[in-house]
Enzyme design. Sequence first.
Site, PDB file in Angstrom:
ATOM      1  N   GLY A   1       0.215   0.205  -1.712  1.00 41.68           N
ATOM      2  CA  GLY A   1       0.485  -0.663  -0.562  1.00 41.68           C
ATOM      3  C   GLY A   1      -0.584  -1.731  -0.399  1.00 41.68           C
ATOM      4  O   GLY A   1      -0.290  -2.889  -0.056  1.00 41.68           O
ATOM      5  N   ASP A   2      -1.834  -1.353  -0.636  1.00 38.61           N
ATOM      6  CA  ASP A   2      -2.932  -2.328  -0.560  1.00 38.61           C
ATOM      7  C   ASP A   2      -2.788  -3.374  -1.664  1.00 38.61           C
ATOM      8  O   ASP A   2      -3.074  -4.559  -1.451  1.00 38.61           O
ATOM      9  CB  ASP A   2      -4.291  -1.629  -0.701  1.00 38.61           C
ATOM     10  N   ALA A   3      -2.357  -2.929  -2.849  1.00 35.26           N
ATOM     11  CA  ALA A   3      -2.153  -3.865  -3.957  1.00 35.26           C
ATOM     12  C   ALA A   3      -1.057  -4.863  -3.611  1.00 35.26           C
ATOM     13  O   ALA A   3      -1.198  -6.070  -3.858  1.00 35.26           O
ATOM     14  CB  ALA A   3      -1.805  -3.099  -5.237  1.00 35.26           C
TER      15      ALA A   3
ATOM     16  N   GLY B   1      -2.540  -7.307  -1.237  1.00 35.97           N
ATOM     17  CA  GLY B   1      -3.447  -8.218  -1.927  1.00 35.97           C
ATOM     18  C   GLY B   1      -2.706  -9.312  -2.663  1.00 35.97           C
ATOM     19  O   GLY B   1      -3.056 -10.505  -2.573  1.00 35.97           O
TER      20      GLY B   1
END
Length: 345
Positions: free
Chosen positions: A298-300, A303
């Site tokens: 999810g962070d990727a 980003g």
Amino acid sequence: MAAPSYSLFCLGNPLLDMQVRDGEALLKKYELKANDAILAGEKQTPIYDDLKQNHEITYVAGGAAQNAARGAAYVLPPNSVVYTGSVGNDDLAEQLKIANKREGLSEVYQVIPGEKTGACAVVITGHHRSLVTNLRAAEKFEQSHLSSPQVAPLIDAAKFFYVEGYFLTHGTAAALELSSKASAAEKTFVLNLSAPFIPQFFGEQVNTIIPHTDVVIANEAEAEAWATANGLSDPKDLAKVAKAIATLPKANTKPRTVVFTQGAQSTVAVTSDKPDEPKWYPVTALTDEQIVDTNGAGDAFAGGFVGALVAGKSLDESVEAGHKLGSMCVQLVGPQYKWPKVQVL
């Protein structure tokens, strides 16, 4: 000498991930859900020593906003992204700096003497990850760091801002300062809800930031938690939940965009200027064999998505960039990106 100028300024809890595989017994022992994120309570506190003594650990640079910041730095030109949060004066912080440098992320940490850098136990079972965080130095962040000579010029120069929901467990005042400044200057402020417990138990803090927020990112579980906490009749109707957030009161006149991911299922985006026209974006499915683990996926996505916005890409192009980076991440161990770099934008 003039201070460096970065397009994207990110704020969050810097953590070192302690990742273990085949953790079914650990889920049972520490009363964890397979696909969840929590702050360590009394029951979970011993897990960090347990992992060190009895398990094979992979150490990976973590912290939700730091992961996303490294992702944005991966897709953008050098010196585009800077990140802050608080760490201890220890080797864990040094490991984080090494990981950031590889992706081209600059950091302006606040160092808290005598405190340990935060850690996150990541328990992998199949394609699920359970996150157990001990914030340590991360929750000692002081709002005054934002106005320090090292940091204030970076905030003034940035055009985009990104804050993780986890930061609102202790740092709402700092997040409000950042979001208010961004909103008043018609800059773009992005909030990621980060975990279901944020809208569930820190809803008041989220509601404080939302009026100044231009982009809200969440996954389906976080969206459902927000909807339930705010009394929506059908919390699983992602398009309606996205519309509800998109059309909340806003401090400036810029339209708000809400983006919900749901793993391998289609991503949905709703904008406040077209609240009844949700856009659905299919995800290119991977085989089970291709998926190594989902920690940081999810962070990727965030980003890649925010990096594309910074690069001037459209909403459609930005979602596509998020999908590409999320797909790359799940094929590697932890929140990491392929090296040598792959062109994403």
